[in-house]
Motif scaffolding. Structure first.
Motif, short mmCIF file in Angstrom:
data_model
loop_
_atom_site.label_atom_id
_atom_site.label_comp_id
_atom_site.label_asym_id
_atom_site.label_seq_id
_atom_site.Cartn_x
_atom_site.Cartn_y
_atom_site.Cartn_z
N VAL A 136 -2.92 13.28 -4.72
CA VAL A 136 -2.57 13.23 -3.31
C VAL A 136 -3.09 11.92 -2.76
O VAL A 136 -4.25 11.56 -2.98
N ASP A 137 -2.24 11.17 -2.07
CA ASP A 137 -2.65 9.88 -1.52
C ASP A 137 -3.54 10.06 -0.30
O ASP A 137 -3.35 10.99 0.48
N PRO A 138 -4.51 9.12 -0.09
CA PRO A 138 -5.35 9.18 1.10
C PRO A 138 -4.51 8.85 2.34
O PRO A 138 -3.43 8.27 2.23
N PRO A 139 -4.99 9.20 3.53
CA PRO A 139 -4.24 8.90 4.75
C PRO A 139 -3.94 7.40 4.85
O PRO A 139 -4.83 6.57 4.67
N LYS A 140 -2.70 7.06 5.12
CA LYS A 140 -2.29 5.66 5.13
C LYS A 140 -2.92 4.86 6.28
O LYS A 140 -3.15 3.68 6.15
N ASP A 141 -3.24 5.52 7.38
CA ASP A 141 -3.79 4.79 8.52
C ASP A 141 -5.24 4.36 8.31
O ASP A 141 -5.72 3.44 8.96
N ILE A 142 -5.94 4.97 7.36
CA ILE A 142 -7.33 4.60 7.13
C ILE A 142 -7.46 3.49 6.09
O ILE A 142 -8.45 2.76 6.07
N LEU A 143 -6.45 3.32 5.25
CA LEU A 143 -6.53 2.32 4.19
C LEU A 143 -6.64 0.88 4.70
O LEU A 143 -7.45 0.11 4.16
N PRO A 144 -5.90 0.47 5.74
CA PRO A 144 -6.08 -0.90 6.25
C PRO A 144 -7.48 -1.14 6.81
O PRO A 144 -8.03 -2.23 6.66
N VAL A 145 -8.06 -0.14 7.43
CA VAL A 145 -9.42 -0.27 7.98
C VAL A 145 -10.43 -0.35 6.84
O VAL A 145 -11.35 -1.18 6.87
N LEU A 146 -10.25 0.46 5.82
CA LEU A 146 -11.13 0.42 4.66
C LEU A 146 -11.03 -0.95 3.97
O LEU A 146 -12.04 -1.53 3.58
N SER A 147 -9.83 -1.46 3.88
CA SER A 147 -9.62 -2.78 3.28
C SER A 147 -10.30 -3.88 4.10
O SER A 147 -10.93 -4.78 3.55
N ALA A 148 -10.19 -3.79 5.43
CA ALA A 148 -10.84 -4.77 6.31
C ALA A 148 -12.36 -4.71 6.16
O ALA A 148 -13.04 -5.75 6.13
N LEU A 149 -12.90 -3.50 6.05
CA LEU A 149 -14.34 -3.33 5.88
C LEU A 149 -14.81 -3.96 4.58
O LEU A 149 -15.79 -4.71 4.55
N ALA A 150 -14.09 -3.68 3.50
CA ALA A 150 -14.45 -4.25 2.20
C ALA A 150 -14.34 -5.76 2.21
O ALA A 150 -15.23 -6.47 1.70
N GLU A 151 -13.29 -6.29 2.80
CA GLU A 151 -13.12 -7.75 2.87
C GLU A 151 -14.25 -8.38 3.68
O GLU A 151 -14.82 -9.40 3.28
N TRP A 152 -14.59 -7.78 4.82
CA TRP A 152 -15.67 -8.30 5.66
C TRP A 152 -16.99 -8.33 4.89
O TRP A 152 -17.66 -9.36 4.83
#
Length: 94
Positions: A4-20
């Motif tokens: 089951v895929d994780p919620p799509k709306d949280i993935l961009p925020v998670l990506s931004a956090l990791a990049e930061w």
């Protein structure tokens, strides 16, 4: 168990956090519902729990860089709160 895929709306925020954190060279770990959802059955969650290893004297510079990744403090005085609790409460503009 089916994937089951994780919620799509949280993935961009998670990506931004990791990049930061990666660009600032901040060691970190993601835990809580998002972390479990990435390796097991996703569940409804509206936040990302993370632990980061930083020196509190570096917090003002780190928080200033956070805005470049869409993160802002939830508090008026995040420095004092962090000194008392060892926590920083952020929200993402997305």
């Amino acid at each position: 168990m089916p994937q089951v895929d994780p919620p799509k709306d949280i993935l961009p925020v998670l990506s931004a956090l990791a990049e930061w954190f990666n660009l600032q060279k901040v060691p970190y770990a993601i835990f809580g519902g998002v972390a479990i959802g990435l390796i097991a059955q996703p569940r409804e969650t509206q936040d990302i729990d993370a632990v980061a290893w930083i020196d509190l004297v570096d917090l003002p510079v780190l928080l200033k860089s956070a805005t470049d990744f869409g993160f802002i403090s939830r508090l008026v005085d995040p420095q004092s709160f962090a000194e008392n609790t060892r926590m920083v409460l952020l929200t993402h503009t997305e």
